[in-house]
Design an enzyme around this catalytic site. Structure first.
Site, PDB file in Angstrom:
ATOM      1  N   LYS A  23       0.821  -1.221   0.000  1.00  6.05           N
ATOM      2  CA  LYS A  23       0.000   0.000   0.000  1.00  6.05           C
ATOM      3  C   LYS A  23       0.857   1.274   0.000  1.00  6.05           C
ATOM      4  O   LYS A  23       0.660   2.140  -0.839  1.00  6.05           O
ATOM      5  CB  LYS A  23      -0.947  -0.006   1.200  1.00  6.05           C
ATOM      6  CG  LYS A  23      -1.737   1.265   1.377  1.00  6.05           C
ATOM      7  CD  LYS A  23      -2.679   1.148   2.561  1.00  6.05           C
ATOM      8  CE  LYS A  23      -3.307   2.456   2.953  1.00  6.05           C
ATOM      9  NZ  LYS A  23      -2.381   3.539   3.263  1.00  6.05           N
ATOM     10  N   ASN A  24       1.811   1.365   0.918  1.00  3.65           N
ATOM     11  CA  ASN A  24       2.479   2.652   1.064  1.00  3.65           C
ATOM     12  C   ASN A  24       3.736   2.816   0.215  1.00  3.65           C
ATOM     13  O   ASN A  24       4.234   3.920   0.067  1.00  3.65           O
ATOM     14  CB  ASN A  24       2.778   2.930   2.544  1.00  3.65           C
ATOM     15  CG  ASN A  24       1.495   3.280   3.299  1.00  3.65           C
ATOM     16  OD1 ASN A  24       0.404   3.158   2.758  1.00  3.65           O
ATOM     17  ND2 ASN A  24       1.612   3.702   4.539  1.00  3.65           N
ATOM     18  N   ARG A  94      -6.976   7.218  -2.231  1.00  5.50           N
ATOM     19  CA  ARG A  94      -6.243   8.467  -2.465  1.00  5.50           C
ATOM     20  C   ARG A  94      -4.939   8.285  -3.217  1.00  5.50           C
ATOM     21  O   ARG A  94      -4.491   9.186  -3.918  1.00  5.50           O
ATOM     22  CB  ARG A  94      -5.906   9.128  -1.131  1.00  5.50           C
ATOM     23  CG  ARG A  94      -7.053   9.692  -0.414  1.00  5.50           C
ATOM     24  CD  ARG A  94      -6.549  10.443   0.772  1.00  5.50           C
ATOM     25  NE  ARG A  94      -5.663  11.522   0.371  1.00  5.50           N
ATOM     26  CZ  ARG A  94      -6.069  12.713  -0.024  1.00  5.50           C
ATOM     27  NH1 ARG A  94      -7.338  12.992  -0.064  1.00  5.50           N
ATOM     28  NH2 ARG A  94      -5.203  13.630  -0.368  1.00  5.50           N
ATOM     29  N   ASP A 118     -11.142  12.225   3.876  1.00  6.95           N
ATOM     30  CA  ASP A 118     -11.526  10.883   4.302  1.00  6.95           C
ATOM     31  C   ASP A 118     -11.604  10.789   5.813  1.00  6.95           C
ATOM     32  O   ASP A 118     -11.552  11.806   6.513  1.00  6.95           O
ATOM     33  CB  ASP A 118     -10.642   9.798   3.674  1.00  6.95           C
ATOM     34  CG  ASP A 118      -9.225   9.822   4.175  1.00  6.95           C
ATOM     35  OD1 ASP A 118      -8.957  10.500   5.182  1.00  6.95           O
ATOM     36  OD2 ASP A 118      -8.390   9.154   3.567  1.00  6.95           O
ATOM     37  N   ASP A 306       0.803   6.741  11.370  1.00  9.08           N
ATOM     38  CA  ASP A 306       0.165   5.452  11.055  1.00  9.08           C
ATOM     39  C   ASP A 306       0.304   4.432  12.189  1.00  9.08           C
ATOM     40  O   ASP A 306      -0.386   3.413  12.189  1.00  9.08           O
ATOM     41  CB  ASP A 306       0.747   4.865   9.755  1.00  9.08           C
ATOM     42  CG  ASP A 306       0.367   5.709   8.549  1.00  9.08           C
ATOM     43  OD1 ASP A 306      -0.534   6.559   8.676  1.00  9.08           O
ATOM     44  OD2 ASP A 306       0.987   5.529   7.486  1.00  9.08           O
TER      45      ASP A 306
END
Ligand code: EPZ
Length: 418
Positions: A23-24, A94, A118, A306
């Site tokens: 994801k990141n 995003r 969000d 996070d």
């Protein structure tokens, strides 16, 4: 309804391999692959739900994307591209905004739906826009779309108001093929930025200083497709460390890198969880109840936002009172009310939360509203009497690859149910 069911049990014990940071980090390299006509291969990209969205975005743009192994993706950006990222996809994720820089570099134009805010805050894009404008891009938001065009991208000196990860990534991607030199000051220093810069450099880019606050990029004429291995997921590793803090026990996290988790290890150490690097990853051990500490989130190398929700979950069962300050997002404490449903004593006002540790939480049905909130509630269940059901599992699946399975392999009683 998709959910996790978790029951507290024995302390954690065993070894688990940390997944790639799909994801990141991986999603950004997928967008970056648009810069090189030809076939780019990305490895260590286990499937998570957000990856499906990025695959759909790249296909909508005209790249061919297919799996060539269980965690290996091939992206063919040979043909001409259709530089438009549709609303239905961008609003799901995003990170779709990361195609803006590459599309401008490759096509001289881009039309990308505005992602909107969000669950964790307003998440503006002004720094992306100002940086691209300094590089010669004309940009406006029309009917909900960012419409951008340029004759040629020109190198520029850009000073970011805040070290935004996404703005640094987009400007980096725009600069690698721009004419002349670009300097990004107050750049984000997150390891995912270093991973992206190393990927571009393997493609033939000239990026210097990634990982520091000043990144210099000498534009080159072309980039060539390469094979790339995505870094290990430091957020997943941190989540498992905090799970160990809650459940106690001794774990080995293969593939986790101590240097990416130094601030987390420092804070967990102050709390009483021992964390040490090993040749293969990280070792951690916790005995008994940990002690409260104060935490303030900051851009890397500070304590990452996070990790904050999982840290709060851990602090709810520590001895003492903690003050947690969120400095990166303006609305990231939504999960606190769900922890309170589990018997936690947490009071949130604005950017601060006061967490008074209780002896035990009590299992309850709770609702996750974003990826890290879901992970926090899941690991909170390890420290709760009885059964905790975390609804909204899909949020967790956006960013974690089989988190329940990893916890289970360490002996936790966790099920992922459809
Ligand atoms: C990335 O988001 C991560 N997302 C986030 O991970 C992470 O929390 C964040 O970086 C910070 O580390 C991905 O990598 C996909 P930012 P990003 O731009 O790039 C403000 C997770 O749980 N800002 O660094 O969107 C913004 O509103 C997630 O895995 C502006 O004001 O983060 C925010 O308050 C969630 N203007 C702050 O900066 C801008 O132009 C940090 O945002 C850009 C950002």
């Amino acid at each position: 309804m998709e959910r996790f069911v978790v029951r507290s049990g024995a302390p954690l014990s065993g070894t688990v391999r940390v997944s790639g940071a799909t994801k990141n980090s991986g999603l950004k390299q997928m967008a970056g692959a648009l810069l090189a006509p030809g076939v780019t291969v990305l490895r260590n990209m286990p499937p998570v739900a957000d990856l499906d969205v990025m695959i759909a975005v790249l296909r909508a743009i005209g790249a061919a994307v297919e799996w060539s192994g269980s965690d290996e993706l091939r992206i063919d950006a040979t043909g001409s591209l259709h530089p438009e990222a549709p609303y239905e996809l961008v609003t799901q994720m995003r990170a779709s905004i990361n195609v803006l820089g590459p599309l401008l570099a490759r096509c001289g134009q881009a039309k990308v739906a505005m992602p909107g805010g969000d669950a964790i805050g307003s998440r503006r894009l002004d720094m992306h826009f100002r940086g691209l404008e300094a590089m010669g891009v004309e940009l406006e938001v029309v009917h909900g779309f960012i419409e951008a065009r340029c004759n040629a991208l020109a190198g520029a000196r850009v000073v970011l108001e805040f070290p935004s990860v996404g703005a640094t990534e987009n400007l980096l991607a725009a600069a690698v093929l721009a004419k002349g030199q670009t300097i990004i000051e107050n750049a984000a220093r997150e390891p995912e930025i270093t991973d992206l810069a190393a990927f571009f450099n393997r493609m033939g880019a000239q990026v210097f200083g990634a990982g520091s606050s000043t990144i210099e990029i000498e534009g080159v004429d072309e980039l060539l497709p390469v094979e790339s291995e995505i870094m290990g997921d430091r957020i997943e590793a941190g989540t498992l460390l905090m799970a160990c803090g809650i459940a106690g026990g001794e774990v080995m996290l293969e593939g986790a890198r101590f240097e990416h988790l130094e601030m987390v290890a420092l804070k967990l150490g102050e709390m009483g969880l021992r964390v040490s690097p090993t040749p293969d990853g990280l070792w951690a051990r916790g005995d008994g109840r940990l002690s409260a500490v104060d935490i303030a989130t900051l851009p890397y190398p500070g304590f990452a936002t996070d990790f904050m929700p999982m840290a709060v979950a851990l602090l709810t069962v520590c001895e003492g009172t903690s003050i947690v300050t969120e400095n990166v997002f303006d609305n990231r404490f939504g999960f606190v009310d769900e922890l309170v449903r589990m018997g936690a004593d947490v009071r949130n006002e604005g950017r601060h939360a006061v967490v008074r540790g209780v002896e035990r939480l009590s299992g309850a049905p709770v609702q996750a509203n974003d990826v890290r909130a879901g992970a926090a509630l899941l690991i909170a269940g390890l420290g709760a009497d009885g059964e905790t059901t975390v609804y909204g599992r899909r949020h967790v699946d956006r960013g974690y690859h089989d988190l329940a399975g990893k916890l289970r392999s360490l002996g936790a009683d966790v099920e992922a149910l459809a």
